[in-house]
Design an enzyme around this catalytic site. Structure first.
Site, PDB file in Angstrom:
ATOM      1  N   GLU A   1      16.494  22.501  10.564  1.00  0.00           N
ATOM      2  CA  GLU A   1      17.783  22.380  11.247  1.00  0.00           C
ATOM      3  C   GLU A   1      18.879  23.060  10.443  1.00  0.00           C
ATOM      4  O   GLU A   1      19.020  22.847   9.252  1.00  0.00           O
ATOM      5  CB  GLU A   1      18.125  20.904  11.481  1.00  0.00           C
ATOM      6  CG  GLU A   1      17.124  20.169  12.359  1.00  0.00           C
ATOM      7  CD  GLU A   1      17.083  20.704  13.796  1.00  0.00           C
ATOM      8  OE1 GLU A   1      17.978  21.479  14.187  1.00  0.00           O
ATOM      9  OE2 GLU A   1      16.135  20.342  14.525  1.00  0.00           O
TER      10      GLU A   1
ATOM     11  N   ARG B   1      20.824   9.806  25.042  1.00  0.00           N
ATOM     12  CA  ARG B   1      20.184   9.864  26.365  1.00  0.00           C
ATOM     13  C   ARG B   1      19.471   8.551  26.643  1.00  0.00           C
ATOM     14  O   ARG B   1      19.342   8.102  27.776  1.00  0.00           O
ATOM     15  CB  ARG B   1      19.188  11.032  26.375  1.00  0.00           C
ATOM     16  CG  ARG B   1      18.830  11.598  27.724  1.00  0.00           C
ATOM     17  CD  ARG B   1      17.992  12.865  27.564  1.00  0.00           C
ATOM     18  NE  ARG B   1      16.992  12.771  26.502  1.00  0.00           N
ATOM     19  CZ  ARG B   1      15.834  12.150  26.596  1.00  0.00           C
ATOM     20  NH1 ARG B   1      15.495  11.548  27.716  1.00  0.00           N
ATOM     21  NH2 ARG B   1      15.002  12.123  25.574  1.00  0.00           N
TER      22      ARG B   1
ATOM     23  N   HIS C   1      12.949  18.593  11.739  1.00  0.00           N
ATOM     24  CA  HIS C   1      12.295  17.900  12.848  1.00  0.00           C
ATOM     25  C   HIS C   1      10.824  18.296  12.878  1.00  0.00           C
ATOM     26  O   HIS C   1      10.483  19.446  12.609  1.00  0.00           O
ATOM     27  CB  HIS C   1      12.937  18.309  14.191  1.00  0.00           C
ATOM     28  CG  HIS C   1      13.984  17.358  14.682  1.00  0.00           C
ATOM     29  ND1 HIS C   1      15.293  17.747  14.919  1.00  0.00           N
ATOM     30  CD2 HIS C   1      13.919  16.030  15.007  1.00  0.00           C
ATOM     31  CE1 HIS C   1      15.977  16.689  15.368  1.00  0.00           C
ATOM     32  NE2 HIS C   1      15.173  15.649  15.434  1.00  0.00           N
TER      33      HIS C   1
ATOM     34  N   CYS D   1      18.899  11.479  15.039  1.00  0.00           N
ATOM     35  CA  CYS D   1      18.587  12.458  13.985  1.00  0.00           C
ATOM     36  C   CYS D   1      19.815  13.288  13.625  1.00  0.00           C
ATOM     37  O   CYS D   1      20.137  13.452  12.446  1.00  0.00           O
ATOM     38  CB  CYS D   1      17.433  13.367  14.404  1.00  0.00           C
ATOM     39  SG  CYS D   1      15.844  12.522  14.318  1.00  0.00           S
TER      40      CYS D   1
HETATM   41  N1  PCA Z   1      13.803  11.407  16.248  1.00  0.00           N
HETATM   42  C1  PCA Z   1      15.017  11.076  16.971  1.00  0.00           C
HETATM   43  C2  PCA Z   1      15.601   9.898  16.241  1.00  0.00           C
HETATM   44  C3  PCA Z   1      14.521   9.383  15.350  1.00  0.00           C
HETATM   45  C4  PCA Z   1      13.487  10.425  15.361  1.00  0.00           C
HETATM   46  O1  PCA Z   1      12.467  10.437  14.657  1.00  0.00           O
HETATM   47  C5  PCA Z   1      15.955  12.265  17.158  1.00  0.00           C
HETATM   48  O2  PCA Z   1      15.483  13.416  17.182  1.00  0.00           O
HETATM   49  O3  PCA Z   1      17.165  12.083  17.270  1.00  0.00           O
END
Ligand code: PCA
Length: 219
Positions: free
Chosen positions: A85, A95, A171, A148
Site C-alpha cells: 500500500e 461497507r 494487504h 485496514c
Molecule cells: N482486512 C480489512 C480489515 C481487517 C482486514 O484484515 C480491510 O481491508 O480493511
C-alpha cells in the site's frame, strides 16, 4: 554494562471479520513472531478488526516496544497478490459493520489530520525483491476505507513525529481454506505469504533509498 537491546520490528495482523473463521494476516504474522530478520527481532501483535480500538492497540504496542519499523498486514479478499500500500487516507467509510458493530460513514480517521500519508517503506524495492522471488505482488494506490486504511492512517499519524521509524501496510489474499466460502476467488498459500513478508521486511530494513521503477496505475 550498557548492552544495546536488539532492534525490533512490530508486525501486526487482524482478527477474523465478516464471518470468516480465520484472518490470514494474523495466521502469517504470528508465524514470524520471535524470528530474526536482518538483525531485528520480530514482534507480532493481533489487532481487533474494529475502528478505534485497533489504533489504540497499535499505539500502545509502538509506545511499549519502540520498534525501528512497523508493518501492518491485513486481508484483502479478491486480491491475488500481496499489495504494497502506497497511501493511507483520512477517511472511514465502512461497507459492513466492524467486529464491534460500528459502521462509520464519511468520517475522518483523525479530526483535523492531513488528507493522506504516504507509506515510508521502500515499496518499489520491496516489489522488486518479491517479484524476483516469484511471489505475486503489486503496488496498490488505495488501502480502501475500512479498518485496514484506518489502522494504516493511524500508524502513519502516530509516526509523523518519529521520522526514524518507518511504517507501512501490506494487504494479502485469502488463505486457501477460506475459498470454500468464496468460490472462484484467488488465494495464496500461507507459506508463500510468510516468505513474502520475510522478504518485504528484509528489503525494508536494508534499503535506505527506494528504487525508481514503474509500478503506477491508470485507475
Ligand atoms: N482486512 C480489512 C480489515 C481487517 C482486514 O484484515 C480491510 O481491508 O480493511
Amino acid at each position: 554494562m550498557n548492552r544495546r537491546a536488539t532492534p525490533m520490528v512490530l508486525l501486526t495482523g487482524f482478527t477474523p471479520f465478516a464471518g470468516e473463521a480465520v484472518n490470514p494476516s494474523w495466521q502469517a504474522v504470528s508465524r514470524l513472531h520471535g524470528k530474526r530478520i536482518a538483525s531485528h527481532r520480530i514482534v507480532a501483535r493481533e489487532l481487533p478488526t474494529e475502528f478505534g480500538t485497533s489504533i489504540t492497540g497499535l499505539r500502545t504496542a509502538i509506545r511499549d516496544l519502540k520498534p525501528a519499523l512497523v508493518l501492518c498486514v491485513g486481508q484483502a479478499g479478491e486480491s491475488a497478490q500481496l499489495l504494497l500500500e502506497r497511501v493511507a487516507i483520512n477517511l472511514d467509510d465502512a461497507r459492513i459493520a466492524d467486529n464491534a458493530g460500528a459502521c462509520p460513514v464519511d468520517r475522518p480517521v483523525v479530526a483535523d489530520g492531513p488528507a493522506a500519508y504516504f507509506s515510508t517503506l521502500p515499496i518499489k524495492a520491496m516489489l522488486l525483491a518479491l517479484r524476483e522471488a516469484g511471489i505475486p505482488a503489486d503496488v496498490s494506490q488505495s488501502a480502501g476505507t475500512y479498518v485496514c486504511n484506518h489502522v494504516f492512517y493511524g500508524l502513519m499519524h502516530a509516526l509523523r513525529d518519529r521520522p526514524r521509524v518507518r511504517g507501512g501496510f501490506i494487504h494479502i489474499p485469502y488463505a486457501p481454506e477460506q475459498i470454500a466460502r468464496h468460490p472462484g476467488s484467488p488465494s495464496l498459500a500461507l507459506e508463500t505469504v510468510i516468505e513474502g513478508l520475510r522478504i518485504a521486511i528484509r528489503t525494508a530494513l536494508t534499503t535506505h533509498d527506494d528504487r525508481r521503477i514503474v509500478a503506477g496505475a491508470e485507475h
